[in-house]
Design an enzyme around this catalytic site. Structure first.
Site, short mmCIF file in Angstrom:
data_model
loop_
_atom_site.label_atom_id
_atom_site.label_comp_id
_atom_site.label_asym_id
_atom_site.label_seq_id
_atom_site.Cartn_x
_atom_site.Cartn_y
_atom_site.Cartn_z
CB SER A 177 35.29 42.01 39.50
OG SER A 177 36.46 42.47 39.87
CG HIS A 203 36.41 39.39 44.01
ND1 HIS A 203 37.43 38.63 43.11
CD2 HIS A 203 36.52 40.92 42.81
CE1 HIS A 203 37.26 39.19 42.22
NE2 HIS A 203 37.06 40.35 42.04
#
Length: 246
Positions: free
Chosen positions: A94, A117
């Site tokens: 992330s 993501h």
């Protein structure tokens, strides 16, 4: 004497007059739930306290955390005159993977991983507020897209990158190098990628090897729920303040 500033999740150590090490070993936090938590502001203060060095060795093993704090840390590192060597010791997931992109050279052991993501958040409100939240998340995602593309230097197309972001993709070391999101694969080390139960539940496509890890003791779920509610409320307020002029 070396300058050393210890935190539960990270540390900075000036190993010589010309070189320093930074370790990020946990969640990137937004708010100081207690005095030991780290924010972009405290990272800035401690980075400044290191003084002028020629080389910073940044070691990362983090599941991610706050987008805004991570972007702040990334920008601070990019603005620093030192050469930044990034080592993904286990996992850079992330926003931690965005911080890794600050490296002039990014090293990834064979048993480490990057996860990329689209940003997400907790949200409460009426239909109009929920639609605005979705639009805000799309705007926030653009900063990560720009950062990944800049590092990849043409090795990955924007179309392919957005596909990987949409699918929450867990990249092996070799895949990260193939896409230009890392520079060199190193031999496997003893600090393999790992992730807590909280993040296993949060992410969609956690590799099976990480899901099979031994679970820690079950936390106080009522306290955790209240913490999540508080965090969601403050995050929504921050997003409104930051993007209110868009």
């Amino acid at each position: 004497m070396p300058k050393k500033i210890n935190k539960p999740f990270w540390s900075m150590t000036q190993t010589s007059q010309t070189e320093a090490s930074i370790n990020i070993d946990g969640e990137i936090t937004t708010y100081q739930w207690d005095k030991s938590d780290t924010t972009g502001a405290s990272f800035r203060d401690d980075l400044k306290a290191l003084g002028d060095v020629d080389v910073i060795n940044l070691h990362i093993n983090s599941p991610g955390g706050s987008v805004f704090e991570g972007i702040s840390i990334y920008n601070q590192l990019k603005q620093n005159k030192a050469t930044i060597n990034v080592y993904v010791d286990g996992l850079a997931a992330s926003i931690a993977s965005v911080i890794a992109m600050a490296g002039d050279t990014i090293f990834v052991p064979e048993n480490s991983m990057l996860m990329i993501h689209n940003p997400w958040t907790y949200c409460v409100g009426n239909s109009a507020e929920l639609r605005k939240q979705a639009d805000d998340l799309d705007r926030i995602a653009e900063s990560s897209v720009t950062t990944y593309l800049a590092k990849s230097d043409g090795k990955i197309s924007e179309e392919k990158l957005r596909q990987l972001l949409d699918e929450e993709t867990w990249l092996s070391a070799s895949e990260a190098v193939e896409y230009g999101l890392a520079d060199e694969v190193l031999p496997a080390n003893q600090m393999a990628a790992s992730i807590s139960d909280e993040f296993k539940q949060r992410y969609q496509n956690v590799p099976s090897a990480l899901l099979k890890q031994t679970k820690p003791a079950t936390p106080d779920t009522s306290a955790m729920r209240q913490k999540m509610i508080n965090r969601a409320t403050k995050t929504n307020q921050l997003i409104k303040q930051t993007l209110g002029g868009f």
